[in-house]
Design a protein around this motif. Sequence first.
Motif, PDB file in Angstrom:
ATOM      1  N   PHE A 144      32.793  42.933  39.980  1.00 55.53           N
ATOM      2  CA  PHE A 144      33.676  41.805  39.678  1.00 55.53           C
ATOM      3  C   PHE A 144      34.814  41.802  40.681  1.00 55.53           C
ATOM      4  O   PHE A 144      35.259  42.853  41.133  1.00 55.53           O
TER       5      PHE A 144
ATOM      6  N   TYR B 146      38.245  41.420  31.043  1.00 50.78           N
ATOM      7  CA  TYR B 146      39.293  40.934  31.943  1.00 50.78           C
ATOM      8  C   TYR B 146      38.845  39.643  32.617  1.00 50.78           C
ATOM      9  O   TYR B 146      39.607  38.681  32.730  1.00 50.78           O
ATOM     10  N   HIS B 147      37.594  39.606  33.083  1.00 50.89           N
ATOM     11  CA  HIS B 147      37.055  38.440  33.782  1.00 50.89           C
ATOM     12  C   HIS B 147      36.399  37.440  32.830  1.00 50.89           C
ATOM     13  O   HIS B 147      36.012  36.357  33.254  1.00 50.89           O
TER      14      HIS B 147
ATOM     15  N   SER C  34      32.760  42.142  31.408  1.00 47.74           N
ATOM     16  CA  SER C  34      34.161  42.360  31.742  1.00 47.74           C
ATOM     17  C   SER C  34      35.009  41.435  30.880  1.00 47.74           C
ATOM     18  O   SER C  34      34.939  40.213  31.019  1.00 47.74           O
TER      19      SER C  34
END
Length: 154
Positions: free
Chosen positions: A11, A135-136, A133
Amino acid sequence: MGRIDNPIIGFTEENAQHLHHPHDDALVVSIQIGDYNTHRVLVDNGSSADIQYYPAFQQMRIGRERLILTNAPLIGFGGTKVYPLGSVTLLVTASNYPQQITKNVTFLVVDCSFAYNAILGRPTFNSWKAVTSTYHLMIKFPTGYGVGRYEEIK
């Protein structure tokens, strides 16, 4: 460099460009389950089971006779036990052709209220060799055509 049949999955900050940070949002997607585009599917790496909630199961018009009985309870937060109505195996498709994945997923069907229609847990992500993820707000997985990705649906 990863080969096409064994790509390196990663990522970048660019993958998170469209998000407002900081955030603690759950990763929630729309995904094709059987013949239906199912919204509000929670991606949960902490879940040891793939779960479909009974109202969504009913909306898919799958006969209850397709459920395979199971008597193993699910243990939830705080130790509460929920007994599934049974399990059902359905074809699940994520992402867009050609970088998509289509595999059978066995869901435990439970009859209780929840904000989501289904939960995808570790059994699915391990079978997909997927990396998530939060976060993503994204899932990535290898395909025969490189790395497929699936993003949170707003």
